[in-house]
Design an enzyme around this catalytic site. Structure first.
Site, PDB file in Angstrom:
ATOM      1  N   LYS A   1      28.297  19.485 -28.276  1.00 40.83           N
ATOM      2  CA  LYS A   1      29.056  18.238 -28.555  1.00 40.83           C
ATOM      3  C   LYS A   1      27.959  17.128 -28.965  1.00 40.83           C
ATOM      4  O   LYS A   1      26.778  17.342 -28.745  1.00 40.83           O
ATOM      5  CB  LYS A   1      29.519  17.471 -27.232  1.00 40.83           C
ATOM      6  CG  LYS A   1      30.873  18.236 -26.652  1.00 40.83           C
ATOM      7  CD  LYS A   1      31.260  17.624 -25.335  1.00 40.83           C
ATOM      8  CE  LYS A   1      32.325  18.250 -24.729  1.00 40.83           C
ATOM      9  NZ  LYS A   1      33.821  18.393 -25.514  1.00 40.83           N
TER      10      LYS A   1
ATOM     11  N   ARG B   1      39.738  26.890 -21.047  1.00 39.60           N
ATOM     12  CA  ARG B   1      40.670  27.919 -21.052  1.00 39.60           C
ATOM     13  C   ARG B   1      39.965  29.281 -20.628  1.00 39.60           C
ATOM     14  O   ARG B   1      40.927  30.142 -20.047  1.00 39.60           O
ATOM     15  CB  ARG B   1      41.376  27.777 -22.392  1.00 39.60           C
ATOM     16  CG  ARG B   1      40.439  28.159 -23.434  1.00 39.60           C
ATOM     17  CD  ARG B   1      41.024  27.718 -24.979  1.00 39.60           C
ATOM     18  NE  ARG B   1      40.821  26.064 -25.366  1.00 39.60           N
ATOM     19  CZ  ARG B   1      41.216  25.548 -26.311  1.00 39.60           C
ATOM     20  NH1 ARG B   1      42.054  26.493 -27.110  1.00 39.60           N
ATOM     21  NH2 ARG B   1      41.249  24.371 -26.305  1.00 39.60           N
TER      22      ARG B   1
HETATM   23  N1  BES Z   1      36.441  19.195 -21.856  1.00 41.94           N
HETATM   24  C1  BES Z   1      36.613  18.976 -23.018  1.00 41.94           C
HETATM   25  C2  BES Z   1      37.939  18.306 -23.386  1.00 41.94           C
HETATM   26  C3  BES Z   1      37.949  16.881 -23.124  1.00 41.94           C
HETATM   27  C4  BES Z   1      37.535  16.148 -24.064  1.00 41.94           C
HETATM   28  C5  BES Z   1      38.125  16.133 -21.841  1.00 41.94           C
HETATM   29  C6  BES Z   1      37.025  14.567 -24.219  1.00 41.94           C
HETATM   30  C7  BES Z   1      37.953  14.832 -21.979  1.00 41.94           C
HETATM   31  C8  BES Z   1      37.480  14.053 -22.910  1.00 41.94           C
HETATM   32  C9  BES Z   1      37.151  20.552 -23.356  1.00 41.94           C
HETATM   33  O1  BES Z   1      36.353  21.544 -22.843  1.00 41.94           O
HETATM   34  C10 BES Z   1      36.758  20.650 -25.104  1.00 41.94           C
HETATM   35  O2  BES Z   1      35.502  20.411 -25.392  1.00 41.94           O
HETATM   36  N2  BES Z   1      38.046  20.678 -25.967  1.00 41.94           N
HETATM   37  C11 BES Z   1      37.634  20.566 -27.278  1.00 41.94           C
HETATM   38  C12 BES Z   1      38.555  21.791 -27.651  1.00 41.94           C
HETATM   39  C13 BES Z   1      38.281  22.255 -29.139  1.00 41.94           C
HETATM   40  C14 BES Z   1      36.772  22.824 -29.409  1.00 41.94           C
HETATM   41  C15 BES Z   1      39.232  23.315 -29.425  1.00 41.94           C
HETATM   42  C16 BES Z   1      38.344  19.316 -27.773  1.00 41.94           C
HETATM   43  O3  BES Z   1      39.344  18.732 -27.088  1.00 41.94           O
HETATM   44  O4  BES Z   1      37.462  18.838 -28.625  1.00 41.94           O
HETATM   45 MN    MN Z   2      34.570  21.733 -23.922  1.00 39.82          MN
END
Ligand code: BES
Ligand code: MN
Ligand code: ZN
Length: 497
Positions: A274, A348
């Protein structure tokens, strides 16, 4: 803070809250205060634009003729607007206004109101509940707070003509609030304090309430084949774990209800790292697990007559030399294989194995999972609703109703073959992200559904509601504890014998 219920008498010190109805109509208690102060309440109304509309406040400091040091007039609106949530807001708003005011006691006088949506005893209990929820602080790391900024309130008294009924009505709410606080604490703790092992330890503390807790470590998880979950944790120094909590308050033969939580104690994204700014927020990526733990505490605390399972997948998603790579293919416990196209779509993967395990081992009446699963759900719904996905209309409707009643609202989004296709894959049975950028929350839910057989199931995407950046009357900013109240209500209204 000590909370008690008493007869409706004027306090000799501290702050006093009385209600005013719409169009400046004084409640009986407000009339009493007006009489004791020789008309100060009526004068204050004339000197302001306070009309008694729902949510309005007016404060009188050091009124002559009363022992109380401050009187707060709470706008209650029209009788038909007076329901459980409105009274919680009254209790919560007054408490946050006065928490660090220097005063040590707060008294509410609650009157019977004709035409109100809620009765007197339950109403008084809801005022106390709102006050308790609002008095929460996560401040254990603040060592330099000035003495005059620290909370001063020590006692809270709710006075009414039905004190003993109100006390009885408050007893379960008190326990639910303890569950909410447990969740808030877990979610607000940083990733160096709460990681799989320490989370599991916190869960084990529920054993003193009668919750059975089982913790599986990496060896056992490998043995039963949870390779999707283990893949997420393999770049972390911390051992991945699954905690199974069981509350047996029902009859032996009753099938359990089951709750499954995403417990990513920190989500860096892994090798699909990230961006730096805001990454600290990913300490609350265990919000789903936190809610499941808080719910189990609430159910056990109030001795709910139900058999409930709480299953929590605990991992830390880190990038290192042993971390999972984009392109890796893993076999899940279900036997289905997954190509990992983005290591940041990790929640997931964790849930896939835990959902499979729970339906297989416990044969539950239903499963509800909670997860801070996608940023996309925040784009869709912001912070006012969690996303709801379900394979069962009855379960979806019950969640909707319970959420509305408790002020933790959900909004249903679709599951459909058209979205399911988007995670088909050439190299494996499925891929862990959609083929294009659209419908990110839905493709995540479709992924989960591939690990659910014919048990009624619902998925709550709580990425927008697990953490709050602003105070509301009963939820201070930080970890919200979202979902404990909703799910406790779901159990109480539909599944307790
Ligand atoms: N934990 C995150 C989702 C999230 C993002 C929660 C911002 C709270 C605030 C999750 O694991 C994630 O990173 N999801 C990605 C999925 C994508 C790579 C398909 C996302 O939402 O960007
Ligand atoms: Mn994630
Ligand atoms: Zn995540």
């Amino acid at each position: 803070m000590k909370i008690s219920f008493s007869e409706a008498k004027l306090p000799s010190a501290g702050a006093l809250v009385v209600g005013v109805l719409a169009d400046r109509k004084l409640t009986a208690s407000a009339r009493r205060v007006d009489a004791e102060t020789k008309g100060a309440v009526q004068r204050a109304l004339k000197a302001s634009r306070f009309t008694g509309a729902k949510g309005q406040w007016l404060e009188l400091v050091a009124p002559t003729g009363l022992g109380a040091d401050r009187v707060l007039l709470a706008g209650l609106g029209k009788p038909a607007e007076i329901d459980a949530l409105a009274l919680e807001s009254v209790g919560g708003s007054a408490t946050s206004k006065l928490l660090a005011s220097g005063l040590e006691s707060l008294t509410f006088l609650v009157d019977p109101i004709e035409g109100a949506e809620i009765g007197l005893a339950d109403g008084a209990a809801r005022v106390a509940y709102g006050a308790k929820l609002a008095a929460y602080r996560f401040d254990r790391y603040r060592t330099k707070e000035k003495a005059d900024a620290k909370p001063s309130l020590k006692t809270l008294t709710v006075g009414s003509e039905e004190a003993s009924e109100a006390r009885k009505s408050f007893a379960p709410l008190d326990k639910i609030a303890d569950g909410v606080f447990f969740t808030r604490d877990l979610v607000s703790e940083p990733g160096n304090v709460i990681y799989p092992e320490t989370f599991a330890k916190e869960a084990q503390a529920l054993q003193k309430l009668g919750v059975e807790v089982e913790v599986l470590g990496e060896k056992q998880l490998a043995k039963i084949g949870m390779r999707a979950l283990l893949g997420v944790g393999q770049g972390s120094e911390r051992e991945s774990m699954v905690a199974i909590l069981r509350w047996n308050g029902g009859r032996k033969r009753d099938k359990p209800v089951a709750f499954v939580g995403k417990g990513v104690t920190f989500d860096t994204g892994g090798i699909s790292l990230k961006p730096g700014p805001g990454m600290e927020e990913m300490k609350w990526d265990m919000g789903g697990a936190g809610t499941v733990a808080g719910l189990m505490k609430a159910l056990a605390g109030r001795k709910a007559k139900v058999n409930a399972i709480g299953a929590i997948g605990l991992v830390e998603n880190m990038p290192d030399g042993n971390a999972q790579r984009p392109g890796d293919i893993v076999a899940s416990m279900s036997g289905q294989t997954i190509e990992i196209l983005n290591t940041d779509a990790e929640g997931r993967l964790v849930l896939a194995d835990v959902l499979w395990y729970v339906q297989d081992r416990f044969k539950p009446q239903f499963m509800v999972d909670l997860a801070t699963l996608t940023g996309a759900i925040i784009i869709s719904l912001g912070n006012a609703h969690a996303g709801l996905f379900a394979n069962d209309d009855e379960l979806a409707e019950r969640l909707f109703a319970a959420g509305k009643a408790e002020g933790e609202k959900v909004w249903r989004l679709p599951l459909d073959d058209a979205y399911d296709k988007m995670i088909n894959c050439d190299a494996a049975d499925m891929q862990n992200i959609g083929k294009d950028r659209g419908a990110g929350s839905i493709t995540a839910a479709q992924f989960l559904q591939r690990f659910v057989n014919d048990v009624p199931w619902a998925h709550l995407d709580i990425a927008g509601v697990a953490w709050s950046k602003k105070d509301t009357p009963t939820v201070p900013k930080g970890g919200t504890g979202w979902g404990v109240r909703l799910l406790d209500r779901l159990v109480a209204d539909y599944y307790e014998r």
